[in-house]
Write a protein that holds these residues in place. Structure first.
Motif, PDB file in Angstrom:
ATOM      1  N   ILE A 301      10.036   0.390   5.549  1.00 56.46           N
ATOM      2  CA  ILE A 301       9.327  -0.063   6.756  1.00 56.46           C
ATOM      3  C   ILE A 301       8.110  -0.911   6.427  1.00 56.46           C
ATOM      4  O   ILE A 301       7.204  -1.047   7.242  1.00 56.46           O
ATOM      5  CB  ILE A 301       8.942   1.145   7.645  1.00 56.46           C
ATOM      6  N   TRP A 302       8.114  -1.504   5.232  1.00 57.71           N
ATOM      7  CA  TRP A 302       7.068  -2.460   4.908  1.00 57.71           C
ATOM      8  C   TRP A 302       7.204  -3.680   5.811  1.00 57.71           C
ATOM      9  O   TRP A 302       8.303  -4.015   6.256  1.00 57.71           O
ATOM     10  CB  TRP A 302       7.175  -2.913   3.458  1.00 57.71           C
ATOM     11  N   LYS A 303       6.100  -4.348   6.042  1.00 56.80           N
ATOM     12  CA  LYS A 303       6.135  -5.575   6.835  1.00 56.80           C
ATOM     13  C   LYS A 303       7.036  -6.604   6.175  1.00 56.80           C
ATOM     14  O   LYS A 303       7.809  -7.301   6.827  1.00 56.80           O
ATOM     15  CB  LYS A 303       4.715  -6.123   7.008  1.00 56.80           C
ATOM     16  N   LYS A 308       5.300  -7.301  -3.165  1.00 61.92           N
ATOM     17  CA  LYS A 308       4.899  -6.691  -4.427  1.00 61.92           C
ATOM     18  C   LYS A 308       4.006  -5.488  -4.129  1.00 61.92           C
ATOM     19  O   LYS A 308       3.054  -5.593  -3.361  1.00 61.92           O
ATOM     20  CB  LYS A 308       4.131  -7.688  -5.294  1.00 61.92           C
ATOM     21  N   PRO A 309       4.302  -4.333  -4.708  1.00 65.76           N
ATOM     22  CA  PRO A 309       3.475  -3.143  -4.452  1.00 65.76           C
ATOM     23  C   PRO A 309       2.009  -3.379  -4.802  1.00 65.76           C
ATOM     24  O   PRO A 309       1.700  -3.998  -5.823  1.00 65.76           O
ATOM     25  CB  PRO A 309       4.095  -2.090  -5.370  1.00 65.76           C
ATOM     26  N   LYS A 310       1.130  -2.882  -3.944  1.00 63.36           N
ATOM     27  CA  LYS A 310      -0.305  -3.041  -4.163  1.00 63.36           C
ATOM     28  C   LYS A 310      -0.991  -1.738  -4.560  1.00 63.36           C
ATOM     29  O   LYS A 310      -2.134  -1.743  -5.002  1.00 63.36           O
ATOM     30  CB  LYS A 310      -0.967  -3.595  -2.896  1.00 63.36           C
ATOM     31  N   ILE A 345      -0.122  -2.017 -11.669  1.00 58.73           N
ATOM     32  CA  ILE A 345      -0.326  -1.766 -10.240  1.00 58.73           C
ATOM     33  C   ILE A 345      -1.348  -0.637 -10.119  1.00 58.73           C
ATOM     34  O   ILE A 345      -1.229   0.380 -10.816  1.00 58.73           O
ATOM     35  CB  ILE A 345       0.991  -1.359  -9.550  1.00 58.73           C
ATOM     36  N   PRO A 346      -2.380  -0.779  -9.287  1.00 59.17           N
ATOM     37  CA  PRO A 346      -3.342   0.313  -9.113  1.00 59.17           C
ATOM     38  C   PRO A 346      -2.618   1.624  -8.798  1.00 59.17           C
ATOM     39  O   PRO A 346      -1.831   1.685  -7.854  1.00 59.17           O
ATOM     40  CB  PRO A 346      -4.196  -0.160  -7.935  1.00 59.17           C
ATOM     41  N   GLY A 422       5.692  -4.069 -13.983  1.00 60.86           N
ATOM     42  CA  GLY A 422       5.508  -5.002 -12.879  1.00 60.86           C
ATOM     43  C   GLY A 422       6.783  -5.225 -12.099  1.00 60.86           C
ATOM     44  O   GLY A 422       7.863  -4.758 -12.464  1.00 60.86           O
ATOM     45  N   GLY A 423       6.652  -5.958 -10.993  1.00 63.00           N
ATOM     46  CA  GLY A 423       7.804  -6.211 -10.135  1.00 63.00           C
ATOM     47  C   GLY A 423       8.227  -4.947  -9.440  1.00 63.00           C
ATOM     48  O   GLY A 423       7.489  -3.969  -9.359  1.00 63.00           O
TER      49      GLY A 423
END
Length: 425
Positions: A301-303, A308-310, A345-346, A422-423
């Motif tokens: 349900i991401w926009k 890319k994950p934040k 990624i944080p 990443g990715g």
């Protein structure tokens, strides 16, 4: 409902109007579920689910203040679910503004009320109160008045305590009056399994994924799980308990499971075996294909689905001491393989304050810090429970966090690859 003379006296106001109202609440709660009586709470400590000072929770603060003003104290000290805020957790200026100026403006006020009412100490903010580092671990057979779903299912299943899936505020009401209605998971009959789940996977199933599959299938029923001991053993050691913590949280959030039995492992299953299985129990077989089907059907349900994950959260429910150590070792190995020094990624690992206190005294703490991972005591769910976070592409290995927020679920091994290389997969 049949009440004892002491219970009737409280209901009739002989110990004050406020306590009479509390007793009336518990009686009405019990009558709604056709409970025949009230039984004493026998645990040393209670646990409350409401830990967050949301401005909109004014009725809760009013209720707590009325209890305090009337001198109606909890009969037990208690732990409480995690705090919602930590300045060390990454947040934008706008998020911090919303958190501190609009959402959690009553946090300090509410925590003061909790301390006055009977909070164990300032470290007792966690959903995993049963950890040895926290100290609220019920004994087998003890009757509780808890509401936190992941703690209830753990206490019932792994510890053999007895507690229904109560609602928030009911947990403190039961503790104050000292009684809870006798129905459901407090009864022998209510603890019988109406599902037999057969685990037939070719490798150790991911705890959060297996729990999710079972929760969605059995809903509020009690499952008797066969074949899982092949993968996690027949001893309730740290590794097995950590696994069952995450497994149970997923059954409770993706369904409404308050108790499960694991053949040859959990206390009642070891003691009573298949006599725990009710007549006419249904069957559910879980193999590799079924787990794959379940995961593929989780909605994203991401926009932007390919964003890319934040941010990454690990620890819902809170991580154990052993899990923090295991993750440290896995991260070091994965970063070495990818040729990187820190996560890309944080990433935030959450655990109970008491667990973090012990962990921070070990060599693993500095090693984990060197990977770039942040440790925190917050509730990831409460951090994300706002419109701003709904637009953030957050990843997690928690099926509970996936269920209640916009976070996207990945298995541990998938998550590890994403945050170190990443990715996204």
């Amino acid at each position: 409902m049949i009440l004892t003379k002491e219970q009737e006296a409280i209901l009739n106001g002989e110990k004050g109007e406020t306590l009479a109202k509390v007793m009336k609440t518990m009686v009405m709660y019990g009558e709604a579920f056709e409970a025949e009586k009230l039984v004493p709470i026998t645990s040393k400590y209670n646990h409350l689910v409401t830990s967050f000072g949301l401005k909109v929770m004014a009725p809760v603060y009013d209720l707590m203040q009325k209890l305090l003003d009337a001198g109606v104290m909890s009969g037990q000290k208690f732990s409480v679910d995690p705090r919602p805020l930590d300045k060390n957790v990454p947040a934008s200026f706008l998020q911090n503004f919303v958190f501190n100026k609009f959402m959690y403006t009553k946090q300090d006020f509410y925590e003061k009320q909790l301390r006055e009412l009977g909070l164990i100490d300032d470290n007792a903010f966690t959903c995993t109160c049963y950890m040895s580092e926290v100290g609220n671990k019920p004994q087998k057979g003890e009757v509780l008045s808890w509401a936190e779903s992941s703690a209830v299912v753990y206490a019932n299943s792994v510890l053999g305590a007895r507690c229904n899936r109560n609602s928030g505020i009911i947990d403190i009401m039961g503790s104050i009056v000292g009684y809870v209605p006798y129905f459901g998971l407090l009864t022998d009959e209510g603890r019988k399994a109406t599902w037999v789940v057969k685990v037939q996977t070719t490798k150790k199933p991911e705890a959060q994924l297996l729990g999710s599959a079972i929760g969605m299938k059995v809903m509020e029923d009690v499952p008797y799980v066969v074949g899982l001991d092949k993968w996690i053993g027949t001893e309730l050691d740290d590794a097995a308990c950590s696994y069952l913590k995450d497994f149970g949280a997923a059954t409770a959030s993706n369904g409404a499971v308050g108790l499960y039995h694991i053949a040859n492992l959990t206390p009642e299953a070891v003691e009573l075996g298949e006599s725990l299985i009710a007549e006419g129990a249904k069957e559910y077989i879980i193999d590799d294909a079924e787990l794959e089907r379940v995961q593929k059907n989780y909605p994203v349900i991401w926009k932007k689905e390919d964003a890319k994950p934040k941010l990454c959260f690990v620890g819902c429910p809170h991580l154990s001491f052993e899990q923090l150590k295991d993750w440290t070792v896995k991260l070091e190995a994965a970063l070495k393989e990818s040729g990187k020094k820190k996560v890309v990624i944080p990433t935030v690992f959450t655990a109970a304050p008491g667990v973090l206190e012990v962990f921070n005294k070990t060599e693993y703490a500095e090693r984990l810090k060197a990977t770039g991972v942040i440790t925190s005591y917050i509730c990831p769910l409460m951090y994300m429970n706002n419109p701003l976070c709904k637009t953030m592409p957050v990843i997690t290995s928690s099926n509970k966090l996936r269920t209640y927020t916009s976070a996207r679920y990945y298995r541990d091994e998938e998550l590890l690859e994403i945050i170190t290389k990443g990715g996204k997969k």
